[in-house]
Design a protein around this motif. Structure first.
Motif, PDB file in Angstrom:
ATOM      1  N   PRO A  14       0.825  -1.213   0.000  1.00 34.52           N
ATOM      2  CA  PRO A  14       0.000   0.000   0.000  1.00 34.52           C
ATOM      3  C   PRO A  14       0.855   1.256   0.000  1.00 34.52           C
ATOM      4  CG  PRO A  14      -0.033  -1.069   2.145  1.00 34.52           C
ATOM      5  CD  PRO A  14       0.630  -2.020   1.202  1.00 34.52           C
ATOM      6  N   ALA A  73      -3.011   5.235   2.182  1.00 35.67           N
ATOM      7  CA  ALA A  73      -3.752   3.985   2.361  1.00 35.67           C
ATOM      8  C   ALA A  73      -4.206   3.875   3.808  1.00 35.67           C
ATOM      9  CB  ALA A  73      -2.885   2.786   1.983  1.00 35.67           C
ATOM     10  N   SER A  74      -5.387   3.272   3.988  1.00 35.33           N
ATOM     11  CA  SER A  74      -5.945   3.079   5.322  1.00 35.33           C
ATOM     12  C   SER A  74      -6.182   1.594   5.550  1.00 35.33           C
ATOM     13  CB  SER A  74      -7.268   3.839   5.468  1.00 35.33           C
ATOM     14  OG  SER A  74      -7.073   5.225   5.296  1.00 35.33           O
ATOM     15  N   ARG A  75      -5.818   1.133   6.735  1.00 35.64           N
ATOM     16  CA  ARG A  75      -5.969  -0.282   7.058  1.00 35.64           C
ATOM     17  C   ARG A  75      -7.366  -0.558   7.593  1.00 35.64           C
ATOM     18  NH1 ARG A  75      -1.301  -3.533  10.386  1.00 35.64           N
ATOM     19  NH2 ARG A  75      -1.949  -5.663   9.815  1.00 35.64           N
ATOM     20  N   VAL A  76      -7.880  -1.740   7.287  1.00 32.17           N
ATOM     21  CA  VAL A  76      -9.218  -2.120   7.720  1.00 32.17           C
ATOM     22  C   VAL A  76      -9.315  -2.117   9.245  1.00 32.17           C
ATOM     23  CG1 VAL A  76      -8.748  -4.616   7.806  1.00 32.17           C
ATOM     24  CG2 VAL A  76     -11.070  -3.804   7.335  1.00 32.17           C
ATOM     25  N   ASP A 125      -7.068  -9.358   6.948  1.00 33.90           N
ATOM     26  CA  ASP A 125      -6.494  -8.021   6.963  1.00 33.90           C
ATOM     27  C   ASP A 125      -6.841  -7.362   5.635  1.00 33.90           C
ATOM     28  OD1 ASP A 125      -5.154  -5.812   7.839  1.00 33.90           O
ATOM     29  OD2 ASP A 125      -3.165  -6.721   7.882  1.00 33.90           O
ATOM     30  N   TRP A 147      -6.735  -3.243   3.248  1.00 32.60           N
ATOM     31  CA  TRP A 147      -6.510  -1.799   3.200  1.00 32.60           C
ATOM     32  C   TRP A 147      -7.154  -1.222   1.951  1.00 32.60           C
ATOM     33  CZ3 TRP A 147      -3.757  -1.251  -1.270  1.00 32.60           C
ATOM     34  CH2 TRP A 147      -2.910  -2.301  -1.629  1.00 32.60           C
ATOM     35  N   GLU A 190      -6.658   2.196  -0.684  1.00 32.94           N
ATOM     36  CA  GLU A 190      -5.710   3.230  -1.096  1.00 32.94           C
ATOM     37  C   GLU A 190      -6.445   4.316  -1.866  1.00 32.94           C
ATOM     38  OE1 GLU A 190      -1.541   3.536  -3.674  1.00 32.94           O
ATOM     39  OE2 GLU A 190      -2.269   1.590  -2.956  1.00 32.94           O
ATOM     40  N   PHE A 196      -7.474  -7.266   0.302  1.00 35.19           N
ATOM     41  CA  PHE A 196      -7.608  -7.945   1.587  1.00 35.19           C
ATOM     42  C   PHE A 196      -7.060  -9.352   1.460  1.00 35.19           C
ATOM     43  CE2 PHE A 196     -11.709  -8.275  -0.631  1.00 35.19           C
ATOM     44  CZ  PHE A 196     -11.919  -9.650  -0.656  1.00 35.19           C
ATOM     45  N   PHE A 239     -13.209   1.063   7.135  1.00 39.80           N
ATOM     46  CA  PHE A 239     -11.901   1.701   7.063  1.00 39.80           C
ATOM     47  C   PHE A 239     -11.967   3.090   7.721  1.00 39.80           C
ATOM     48  CE2 PHE A 239     -12.219  -1.161   3.458  1.00 39.80           C
ATOM     49  CZ  PHE A 239     -11.010  -1.827   3.474  1.00 39.80           C
TER      50      PHE A 239
END
Length: 214
Positions: A43, A47-50, A76, A78, A80, A91, A208
């Motif tokens: 990422p 980007a943001s993680r779940v 897991d 993310w 972007e 994921f 997210f």
């Protein structure tokens, strides 16, 4: 007629007439993919993680006699962004964390008849396209996502509808679609008098953090 053939024929007839929840959901579009579209990259900065505790990846499988509900506990992911808009989502799922509504079935799903987690412990999805929903898309759909699903040693390109909503908590993405397990080489048929349906319903509910400023 041989008794086993009679049982098999009866099960097919019953399967055709038995209404399952799986039958009521849209099917993902599945196509072959080339090596060029399967490469993944980490990422980027935007980007943001779940948010795991607010997300879930569930499934429904069906036999002649009934549906089975299940989930994956470990995953897991993310999302972007580019210029404040979603540009890529990915994921991965720990298949060893699968759980169904029956303990015996859970163990069977991990075996070589199904996921074969000893050889293929993880499934991954990486999008190659995120587009606004076209006309005629299922009600509530906001986006159409295409990407590569790597499962059970096979990579296929899948396209499915997504509903994305921005709230005070963040970005929630939901999707329900079916895939044909045979496309990924998962072809265990089940008992002659209780055959397993080809399609499996996937339910994605991923939360997210809020998107970055545009």
């Amino acid at each position: 007629m041989n008794r086993s053939i009679m049982v098999l024929a009866l099960s097919i007839v019953v399967a055709g007439g038995c209404r399952s929840e799986v039958d009521q959901k849209p099917a993902a579009e599945v196509t072959e993919t080339s090596a060029a579209t399967t490469a993944t990259r980490p990422p980027g900065a935007d980007a943001s993680r779940v948010i795991r505790e607010k997300s879930s990846i569930d499934w429904v499988g069906a036999k002649v006699t009934r549906d089975h509900d299940g989930t994956f506990h470990e995953f897991d992911g993310w999302i972007e962004y580019a210029a404040g808009r979603p540009s890529r989502i990915a994921f991965d799922i720990d298949l060893t964390s699968v759980e169904s509504d029956e303990e015996k079935l859970t163990a069977h799903l991990k075996s070589a008849d199904f996921f074969d987690v000893a050889r293929y412990p993880k499934a991954t999805f990486t999008s190659t396209s995120i587009a606004e929903a076209p006309a005629g898309a299922p009600a509530g759909t906001t986006h159409r996502v295409t990407g590569v699903l790597d499962l059970h040693g096979a990579k296929k390109e899948v396209t499915f509808p997504v509903t994305a909503e921005v709230t005070g908590e963040g970005v929630r993405t939901r999707s329900e679609f079916t895939i044909n397990r045979h496309d990924w080489g998962i072809s265990y048929r089940g008992a002659a008098d209780d055959l397993i349906r080809d399609n499996v319903l996937i339910r994605l509910d991923l939360m997210f953090p809020p998107p970055p400023p545009a």
